[in-house]
Design a protein around this motif. Structure first.
Motif: not given
Length: 216
Positions: A38-42, A80-88
């Motif tokens: 849990p190291d990025l806001p989701e 399913n997890f998707f990552v936006l710009d390694e920020r969200i």
């Protein structure tokens, strides 16, 4: 009356720039112990199996085939997890209703979604997608209750708003706001969107950016 716009042109443009950056599929999880750290806001997207979650995620990220839509409602049985710009992280939760599976199987992957809501400290907001042609139905009540029980801030997003007339959209937004007005975890804005026409997509991007407190 529906709520007045809350995002100015600058905020909408900032959100557009953020979501123009790379979004990639990260992973699918079938168990809570398989979730990423849990190291990025989701933010999470939930809704009935045929409500258009995949289409909305694709529209928000500007990627046509990032989230794969299925012709078989209820096929998504993992988170399913998707990552936006390694920020969200954008999180696609299993759909509910109309799944052509046994009750035991349906309960298993729907409980996975509930466990995620209860146990994810970095979850900033959930978006409950509702088909604008039908509005809130009895089948959606269980999802609303799950959000309230988990004390997760959630926002109603109407999908397929291009399928009804503009005055009907406005009336539905007002009606929906009244229906959720006494729910403790409901966010007091309702968004009307169309993945096909792009309606409401800039505002949804801005909502996500604000909820995650991300700045460019």
């Amino acid at each position: 009356m529906a709520a007045d716009p809350v995002f100015d042109d600058e905020a909408l443009e900032a959100a557009r720039k953020l979501f123009a950056r790379e979004t990639t599929f990260m992973m699918g999880a079938v168990r809570m112990d398989g979730l990423p750290a849990p190291d990025l806001p989701e933010v999470a997207f939930a809704g009935r199996s045929n409500v258009g979650k995949s289409s909305l995620i694709n529209a928000v990220t500007g990627r046509k085939e990032l989230a794969r839509a299925s012709n078989e409602p209820g096929r998504t049985r993992e988170i399913n997890f998707f990552v936006l710009d390694e920020r969200i992280r954008l999180v696609d939760l299993p759909g509910y209703g109309f799944a052509k599976v046994s009750r035991t199987t349906a309960r298993k992957f729907q409980n996975l979604g509930r466990d995620y809501l209860r146990g994810r400290p970095n979850l900033k907001r959930a978006y409950l997608l509702i088909d604008a042609r039908h509005g809130l139905k009895t089948v959606d009540t269980e999802a609303l209750d799950a959000f309230d029980t988990a004390a997760v801030s959630y926002q109603i997003v109407l999908t397929k708003a291009d399928k009804i007339k503009p005055h009907e959209v406005e009336a539905l937004v007002d009606k929906t706001l009244k229906q959720i007005s006494k729910r403790p975890a409901a966010f007091p804005r309702v968004l009307a969107t169309s993945s096909e026409k792009g309606t409401g997509i800039p505002e949804l991007r801005a909502e996500i950016m604000a909820a995650c407190a991300v700045e460019l």
